[in-house]
Design an enzyme around this catalytic site. Structure first.
Site, PDB file in Angstrom:
ATOM      1  N   ARG A 112     -28.264 -39.192 -16.747  1.00 30.69           N
ATOM      2  CA  ARG A 112     -27.483 -38.378 -16.102  1.00 30.69           C
ATOM      3  C   ARG A 112     -26.056 -38.668 -15.978  1.00 30.69           C
ATOM      4  NH1 ARG A 112     -30.178 -38.509 -10.263  1.00 30.69           N
ATOM      5  NH2 ARG A 112     -29.474 -36.541  -9.974  1.00 30.69           N
TER       6      ARG A 112
ATOM      7  N   LYS B 127     -22.316 -39.590  -8.227  1.00 30.98           N
ATOM      8  CA  LYS B 127     -23.797 -40.009  -8.035  1.00 30.98           C
ATOM      9  C   LYS B 127     -24.351 -41.080  -8.124  1.00 30.98           C
ATOM     10  CE  LYS B 127     -25.272 -36.533 -10.783  1.00 30.98           C
ATOM     11  NZ  LYS B 127     -25.535 -35.948 -12.053  1.00 30.98           N
TER      12      LYS B 127
ATOM     13  N   MET C  58     -20.875 -31.512 -17.115  1.00 36.28           N
ATOM     14  CA  MET C  58     -21.336 -32.549 -18.194  1.00 36.28           C
ATOM     15  C   MET C  58     -22.884 -32.495 -18.158  1.00 36.28           C
ATOM     16  SD  MET C  58     -18.488 -35.180 -17.725  1.00 36.28           S
ATOM     17  CE  MET C  58     -19.116 -35.291 -16.049  1.00 36.28           C
TER      18      MET C  58
ATOM     19  N   CYS D 261      14.283 -25.215   6.197  1.00 34.41           N
ATOM     20  CA  CYS D 261      14.044 -23.580   6.520  1.00 34.41           C
ATOM     21  C   CYS D 261      13.721 -23.082   5.234  1.00 34.41           C
ATOM     22  CB  CYS D 261      14.940 -22.875   7.152  1.00 34.41           C
ATOM     23  SG  CYS D 261      16.514 -22.968   6.177  1.00 34.41           S
TER      24      CYS D 261
ATOM     25  N   SER E  46      20.009 -28.157   7.929  1.00 35.64           N
ATOM     26  CA  SER E  46      18.888 -27.690   7.730  1.00 35.64           C
ATOM     27  C   SER E  46      18.703 -27.564   6.101  1.00 35.64           C
ATOM     28  CB  SER E  46      18.770 -26.063   8.194  1.00 35.64           C
ATOM     29  OG  SER E  46      17.620 -25.589   7.967  1.00 35.64           O
TER      30      SER E  46
ATOM     31  N   HIS F 222      -0.367 -15.840 -15.874  1.00 28.71           N
ATOM     32  CA  HIS F 222       0.600 -15.266 -15.513  1.00 28.71           C
ATOM     33  C   HIS F 222       0.274 -14.532 -14.325  1.00 28.71           C
ATOM     34  CE1 HIS F 222       3.174 -11.526 -15.494  1.00 28.71           C
ATOM     35  NE2 HIS F 222       4.036 -12.400 -15.735  1.00 28.71           N
TER      36      HIS F 222
ATOM     37  N   ARG G 251      21.840 -18.205  10.717  1.00 27.31           N
ATOM     38  CA  ARG G 251      22.611 -18.245   9.647  1.00 27.31           C
ATOM     39  C   ARG G 251      23.626 -17.109   9.444  1.00 27.31           C
ATOM     40  NH1 ARG G 251      19.850 -18.327   3.912  1.00 27.31           N
ATOM     41  NH2 ARG G 251      19.608 -16.008   4.442  1.00 27.31           N
TER      42      ARG G 251
ATOM     43  N   GLU H 117      21.675 -27.047   0.677  1.00 32.67           N
ATOM     44  CA  GLU H 117      21.142 -26.010  -0.363  1.00 32.67           C
ATOM     45  C   GLU H 117      21.738 -26.192  -1.533  1.00 32.67           C
ATOM     46  OE1 GLU H 117      20.796 -21.960   0.690  1.00 32.67           O
ATOM     47  OE2 GLU H 117      22.646 -22.079   1.905  1.00 32.67           O
TER      48      GLU H 117
ATOM     49  N   GLY I 273      17.756 -26.010   2.927  1.00 31.16           N
ATOM     50  CA  GLY I 273      17.129 -24.756   2.207  1.00 31.16           C
ATOM     51  C   GLY I 273      16.555 -24.864   0.989  1.00 31.16           C
ATOM     52  N   THR I 274      15.514 -25.144   0.887  1.00 32.44           N
ATOM     53  CA  THR I 274      14.718 -25.908  -0.165  1.00 32.44           C
ATOM     54  C   THR I 274      14.529 -24.759  -1.438  1.00 32.44           C
ATOM     55  OG1 THR I 274      12.655 -25.702   0.921  1.00 32.44           O
ATOM     56  CG2 THR I 274      13.648 -27.830   0.706  1.00 32.44           C
ATOM     57  N   ASN I 275      14.479 -23.403  -0.902  1.00 31.02           N
ATOM     58  CA  ASN I 275      14.573 -22.387  -2.026  1.00 31.02           C
ATOM     59  C   ASN I 275      15.639 -22.467  -3.013  1.00 31.02           C
ATOM     60  OD1 ASN I 275      12.393 -21.631  -0.767  1.00 31.02           O
ATOM     61  ND2 ASN I 275      13.039 -19.864  -0.021  1.00 31.02           N
ATOM     62  N   ASP I 276      16.807 -22.557  -2.545  1.00 32.09           N
ATOM     63  CA  ASP I 276      18.055 -22.453  -3.170  1.00 32.09           C
ATOM     64  C   ASP I 276      18.140 -24.060  -3.790  1.00 32.09           C
ATOM     65  OD1 ASP I 276      19.879 -20.455  -3.746  1.00 32.09           O
ATOM     66  OD2 ASP I 276      19.668 -20.134  -1.590  1.00 32.09           O
TER      67      ASP I 276
ATOM     68  N   ARG J 109     -24.726 -36.259  -1.706  1.00 28.15           N
ATOM     69  CA  ARG J 109     -23.105 -36.533  -1.683  1.00 28.15           C
ATOM     70  C   ARG J 109     -22.570 -35.557  -0.439  1.00 28.15           C
ATOM     71  NH1 ARG J 109     -22.472 -32.594  -6.804  1.00 28.15           N
ATOM     72  NH2 ARG J 109     -23.636 -30.840  -5.747  1.00 28.15           N
TER      73      ARG J 109
ATOM     74  N   TYR K  94      12.179 -31.034  12.189  1.00 30.67           N
ATOM     75  CA  TYR K  94      11.271 -30.056  12.240  1.00 30.67           C
ATOM     76  C   TYR K  94      11.032 -29.452  10.900  1.00 30.67           C
ATOM     77  CZ  TYR K  94      15.554 -27.049  12.226  1.00 30.67           C
ATOM     78  OH  TYR K  94      16.691 -26.571  11.907  1.00 30.67           O
TER      79      TYR K  94
ATOM     80  N   ARG L 256      18.032 -14.873   9.552  1.00 30.67           N
ATOM     81  CA  ARG L 256      19.039 -14.355   8.645  1.00 30.67           C
ATOM     82  C   ARG L 256      19.716 -13.080   9.373  1.00 30.67           C
ATOM     83  NH1 ARG L 256      13.969 -14.733   6.436  1.00 30.67           N
ATOM     84  NH2 ARG L 256      13.703 -16.381   4.797  1.00 30.67           N
TER      85      ARG L 256
ATOM     86  N   GLY M 219     -21.932 -28.553 -13.187  1.00 30.83           N
ATOM     87  CA  GLY M 219     -22.370 -27.963 -14.495  1.00 30.83           C
ATOM     88  C   GLY M 219     -21.580 -28.196 -15.928  1.00 30.83           C
TER      89      GLY M 219
HETATM   90  P1  ADP Z   1     -26.444 -32.365 -12.234  1.00 33.11           P
HETATM   91  O1  ADP Z   1     -25.112 -33.148 -11.820  1.00 33.11           O
HETATM   92  O2  ADP Z   1     -26.003 -31.089 -13.011  1.00 33.11           O
HETATM   93  O3  ADP Z   1     -27.080 -31.889 -11.058  1.00 33.11           O
HETATM   94  P2  ADP Z   1     -28.336 -34.173 -12.326  1.00 33.11           P
HETATM   95  O4  ADP Z   1     -28.252 -35.320 -13.267  1.00 33.11           O
HETATM   96  O5  ADP Z   1     -28.463 -33.983 -11.026  1.00 33.11           O
HETATM   97  O6  ADP Z   1     -27.485 -33.099 -13.000  1.00 33.11           O
HETATM   98  O7  ADP Z   1     -29.716 -33.651 -12.866  1.00 33.11           O
HETATM   99  C1  ADP Z   1     -30.309 -32.123 -13.311  1.00 33.11           C
HETATM  100  C2  ADP Z   1     -31.676 -32.110 -12.570  1.00 33.11           C
HETATM  101  O8  ADP Z   1     -32.538 -33.117 -12.970  1.00 33.11           O
HETATM  102  C3  ADP Z   1     -31.563 -32.035 -11.158  1.00 33.11           C
HETATM  103  O9  ADP Z   1     -32.362 -31.431 -10.662  1.00 33.11           O
HETATM  104  C4  ADP Z   1     -31.925 -33.384 -10.570  1.00 33.11           C
HETATM  105  O10 ADP Z   1     -32.761 -33.517  -9.405  1.00 33.11           O
HETATM  106  C5  ADP Z   1     -33.065 -33.655 -11.847  1.00 33.11           C
HETATM  107  N1  ADP Z   1     -33.446 -34.840 -12.270  1.00 33.11           N
HETATM  108  C6  ADP Z   1     -32.623 -35.825 -12.591  1.00 33.11           C
HETATM  109  N2  ADP Z   1     -33.038 -37.139 -12.710  1.00 33.11           N
HETATM  110  C7  ADP Z   1     -34.309 -37.131 -12.416  1.00 33.11           C
HETATM  111  C8  ADP Z   1     -35.257 -38.031 -12.380  1.00 33.11           C
HETATM  112  N3  ADP Z   1     -35.118 -39.295 -12.553  1.00 33.11           N
HETATM  113  N4  ADP Z   1     -36.671 -37.611 -11.999  1.00 33.11           N
HETATM  114  C9  ADP Z   1     -36.669 -36.129 -11.801  1.00 33.11           C
HETATM  115  N5  ADP Z   1     -35.810 -35.281 -11.757  1.00 33.11           N
HETATM  116  C10 ADP Z   1     -34.503 -35.821 -12.188  1.00 33.11           C
HETATM  117 MG    MG Z   2      19.966 -20.091   0.487  1.00 33.77          MG
HETATM  118 MG    MG Z   3     -27.386 -33.027  -9.558  1.00 33.97          MG
END
Ligand code: ADP
Ligand code: MG
Ligand code: MG
Length: 902
Positions: A98, A29, A109, A854, A786, A459, A637, A767, A788-791, A343, A874, A582, A107
């Site tokens: 942020r 960010k 942090m 293989c 060749s 599992h 084989r 192998e 035989g990476t399983n064995d 991003r 290959y 085989r 979501g």
């Molecule tokens: P996340 O990584 O969970 O998207 P952000 O750091 O981007 O968290 O921020 C959460 C929300 O707050 C986002 O919608 C972002 O656009 C908004 N936000 C963050 N900083 C500011 C700011 N300086 N002014 C207005 N909105 C902000």
């Molecule tokens: Mg074998």
């Molecule tokens: Mg964001």
């Protein structure tokens, strides 16, 4: 790279000091905010505290020396630039704090908005906003809520609850109906909640708010959910997060303000256009929280044309600059557009190919770069059949896409029931809270597996991937009640016998049977869709990128195929020969009887008669395969598994004999068979009488197979074909084994090819670890190796796949002893080292020795890169994986060798 803890060490970067390459230090960010700032885009001013500061904090439990002073200095600069002071009672500067790590962890942090508000500055904010009390108090209550939850661990529900109460007191569901007085009251309620949980008043000092928020972001790196997420996504645990301090801009200042998110192309299909959501009069987090319905971004054009046009211009600029799909967050404050984040955006597998193709057309990237931007896992995903979803079907739960594919079937809750219904020819979905080794039979019988607990390394997930079975794990919205044979989800009850559909790629669960449609990409590979003549952006992009990969790659790609039909299919998929044919299936079915005769033979003539009867059958099989692979090498084989695998199981035979004896029937033959099975019983069949050992113990067995191969080749050649047989001896550990087999084989080859010359190579599998370590000697007798990476994996690690995948792999994955199952992706350090040694020493002894692989690893993306690095000629994999291997072999060249070296 230990942070040196002196005043000189730089822990804080102004946005103008960073750029997008500094993700390690500034997080994604922060690096991108800096990049946008330097592009001259409207980013609210701010600064980034580095991941190094976070690492130092997490290591010592306190802020590193110098950090506080640097924050102070950058804050002062920010205040000067904005002409405001943090938390000033008359005209407060407010900031957001942020999180932002190198890899996006959606979501996971924390972010705190509106830092700097207190009982005084809330009044100043209102004045500055044109006597907008409602706005000021709404901002303040948001600060207490986010700060309380994030920084002081006050349970979020309590705030939610107070907000709901305020709304219902007002008789509304919409927070926009709350006026300034309501919000002032809510601030009081929030403060009480805060004090109750923390034992202190909500901090009024702006700088204290800032420092605590920064610290909370550092600490959120080690929050339980973040730790789990990183483990799941294999993100290293020691990276730490950066912290961005950003001047607040306000989307909640009235109808001419708002906030939104956008993509520069459709991340689902890759199609060009405007994709996004906009919410008027709201702050950023409202869009994600879904508290009010957003409108499509296009509608912004009506609401605020000049911001809309500016935004479109910026999106085009970002795409051109990043040369890729970008996603963005923006806010409009009273008609002024601000960019808050960008991003390179996540996308579906289909969009990845389509976008890469488009960007080549637009001249933004070249084909090498396009190849680099897609991968085999995405291609594999596109080769599974898909659900044909229309509005009728809505997912009732979403879990983790643990093993891809689309499966529909009758719900069952026990392994036994799964086996029963599968035996009736029904397709079943085994539903469990979680699976354990006792469920293995049920998992084998089922079309798909659905669990309510557990992640990608549970599992269920590990075993399903090993079996290539569709699996959704951890769908925690599902409440499974095994004794009652039902589960509930979204208020509905699903009983045993009902039908559900699960998508192992997206993790989605649907009630009822969702129709499945074939993959267009497979249709293209099979030749039934012509990319030049259809209007299908995906197929055209796949065709283009595959063609480029084929032009680049140095590794050839062969297939593992035992029948003419498989060979033909793989050839359509681009296989350049067979790396493993085989021969054991040629001993099954109605040929079992001949195998029994072979095993029971008391005298040489009986044995020879059985072999003679097998010879024409084998020859016919080979003729068919050579025909389908005409002009391309076919590695056959010699028989590998122990012979008793072709006999009835001991228990069954024993019962049959006992019953027959009781009835007084003549059981001489069965008794002999039983005795043979007893004699041949092995404690460790994987390490027993198999492969070359069988060939050396049973006279004439290998000779018959060699004769069948060579006669088939001669027959094809006489009919004008171009067969290229390669005879491969399995399980060799010592050169003497190979020499013995080879001497016998060469005599036969010489005799049979007298009629018509055909070149026949003789080589060996590598192998057994000893073979890898004595490869220099073995190469003297082998024309090719060749792997035989399983064995080699089984014997290298000392465990058998069938026994371990269900028994303890999940635990090893959980503990991080493996990052991934060594059967899925080659263990570079151990098994890979054996391959490397054998390749080097083999080639040193016999320059130009042909080397291939293989095992199933031949179709695994990471392993393909490894085999490219080691310099094999290959890889060979199952027909379906051939395109994946072609693509990855091409990618290996553009990634490791640089774009033009070959
Ligand atoms: P996340 O990584 O969970 O998207 P952000 O750091 O981007 O968290 O921020 C959460 C929300 O707050 C986002 O919608 C972002 O656009 C908004 N936000 C963050 N900083 C500011 C700011 N300086 N002014 C207005 N909105 C902000
Ligand atoms: Mg074998
Ligand atoms: Mg964001």
């Amino acid at each position: 790279m230990a942070a040196q803890q002196t005043d000189e060490h730089k822990y804080v970067y102004d946005f103008s000091e960073g750029n997008k390459e500094l993700k390690d230090l500034l997080g994604g960010k922060g690096a991108n905010l800096a990049e946008m700032t330097n592009l001259g885009l409207p980013v609210p001013p701010g600064f980034t505290i580095t991941t190094e500061a976070c690492q130092a904090y997490l290591a010592t439990g306190r802020e590193p020396d110098g950090l506080a002073g640097q924050i102070e200095a950058h804050l002062e600069a920010l205040e000067r630039a904005m002409g405001k002071r943090l938390g000033d009672p008359q005209d407060p500067l407010l900031v957001s704090v942020r999180s932002g790590a190198k890899f996006s962890m959606p979501g996971m942090m924390e972010t705190v908005l509106n830092v700097g508000l207190n009982d005084q500055s809330v009044v100043g904010l209102s004045v500055q906003a044109g006597q907008n009390d409602r706005f000021a108090w709404d901002s303040y209550r948001r600060l207490i809520q986010m700060f309380g939850k994030t920084v002081c661990e006050v349970p979020g529900e309590e705030f939610e609850h107070a907000l709901d109460e305020a709304k219902s007191a007002k008789g509304t569901h919409d927070d926009l109906d709350l006026d300034a007085d309501d919000l002032r009251g809510l601030v009081d309620a929030y403060k009480k909640i805060f004090a109750k949980h923390t034992g202190r008043e909500f901090p009024q000092q702006p700088r204290e708010q800032l420092d605590l928020a920064i610290r909370a972001v550092f600490e959120s790196w080690n929050a339980e959910r973040a730790v789990l997420y990183r483990r799941q996504e294999r993100i290293p645990a020691d990276l730490g997060t950066a912290v961005n301090v950003v001047t607040m801009v306000f989307g909640n200042l009235g109808p001419d303000s708002g906030t939104g998110v956008a993509f520069t192309r459709d991340p689902g299909s890759g199609a060009q256009g405007i994709y996004g959501d906009y919410l008027a009069n709201a702050q950023g987090e409202d869009v994600v929280a879904g508290i009010r319905n957003t409108v499509g971004l296009q509608e912004l054009e009506q609401l605020d044309k000049s911001s809309y046009d500016e935004l479109l211009g910026i999106m085009a600029r970002l795409e051109e600059h990043y040369r890729d799909l970008c996603d963005i967050e923006f806010t409009i404050e009273r008609g002024k557009l601000w960019m808050l984040q960008t991003r390179v955006g996540k996308r579906t597998a289909a969009a990845a190919f389509v976008i890469a193709g488009q960007l080549v057309d637009e001249g933004l990237i070249d084909l090498d770069e396009a190849l680099h931007r897609v991968n085999g896992a995405q291609l594999a995903q596109l080769m599974f059949p898909r659900f044909q979803l229309d509005h009728e079907f809505e997912a009732v739960a979403t879990g983790i896409g643990a093993s891809p594919g689309a499966a529909s079937g009758t719900v069952v809750f026990t392994s036994a029931r799964a086996v029963e219904l599968a035996a009736e020819g029904k397709s079943v979905i085994l539903v469990r809270r979680e699976t354990n080794p006792d469920d293995l039979n049920g998992m084998i019988a089922a079309q798909g597996i659905l669990t309510s607990r557990g992640g990608k390394t549970s599992h269920a997930a590990v075993v399903a991937r090993g079996m290539g079975k569709t699996c959704v794990s951890g769908a925690d919205a599902i409440d499974v009640n095994v004794p009652a044979k039902r589960f509930t989800v979204a208020g509905q009850t699903v009983n045993e016998g009902d039908v559900v559909s699960i998508d192992g790629t997206t993790g989605k669960v649907y009630l009822g049977e969702v129709p499945v449609m074939p993959s267009e990409v497979v249709q293209y590979f099979e030749g039934s869709l012509d990319p030049e003549h259809i209007d299908n952006a995906l197929v055209r992009a796949v065709h283009r990128i595959m063609t480029h990969a084929d032009g680049k790659r140095r590794l050839a790609v062969r297939t593992n195929a035992d029948t003419g039909a498989d060979a033909a299919r793989a050839r359509r998929f681009g296989a350049e020969g067979i790396g493993l044919c085989r021969t054991e299936h040629m001993f099954l079915g109605d040929r079992r009887e001949l195998v029994e005769r072979l095993i029971l033979a008391r005298a040489a003539d009986e044995r020879e008669a059985a072999l003679e009867a097998l010879l024409p059958l084998q020859r016919a099989d080979f003729v068919e395969i050579f025909r389908e692979m005409d002009g391309l090498p076919v590695t056959v084989r010699l028989i590998d598994p122990p012979l008793h695998e072709f006999l009835p199981p001991l228990e069954q035979l024993a019962v049959n004999v006992a019953v027959a004896q009781e009835r007084g029937e003549d059981v001489a033959k069965e008794e002999a068979l039983l005795a043979a099975v007893r004699r041949m019983h092995e404690e460790n069949p994987m390490l027993g009488l198999r492969g070359v050992r069988l060939g050396l113990v049973i006279p004439g067995l290998f000779a018959m197979q060699v004769r069948a191969i060579v006669e088939a080749a001669v027959e094809c050649a006489q009919r004008g074909g171009d067969p290229k047989p390669e005879i491969m001896v399995p399980l060799v550990g010592a050169v003497q084994e190979l020499e013995t087999v080879r001497a016998e084989a060469e005599k036969i080859i010489e005799e049979v090819t007298r009629e018509k010359a055909v070149e026949v190579l003789i080589g060996t599998m590598i192998e057994v670890p000893r073979a890898a370590l004595t490869a220099g000697q073995i190469a003297e007798a082998a024309q090719f190796f060749s792997f035989g990476t399983n064995d080699l994996t089984q014997m290298g690690w000392g465990f058998s796949r069938d026994d371990v995948e269900g028994a303890f792999f999940w635990r090893y994955l959980e503990l991080g002893i493996f990052g991934i199952s060594p059967f899925e992706s080659i263990d570079r350090d151990g098994v890979g080292r054996l391959v490397r040694i054998a390749a080097e020493e083999g080639r040193a002894a016999r320059p130009g020795l042909k080397l291939g692989v293989c095992g199933e690893h031949g179709g695994d993306p990471d392993s393909v890169h490894f085999f490219h690095e080691v310099g094999l000629d290959y890889v060979s994999c199952s027909p379906f994986r051939v395109p994946v291997a072609r693509l990855e072999a091409g990618r290996a060249v553009v990634e490791t060798d640089g774009s033009d070296s070959r």
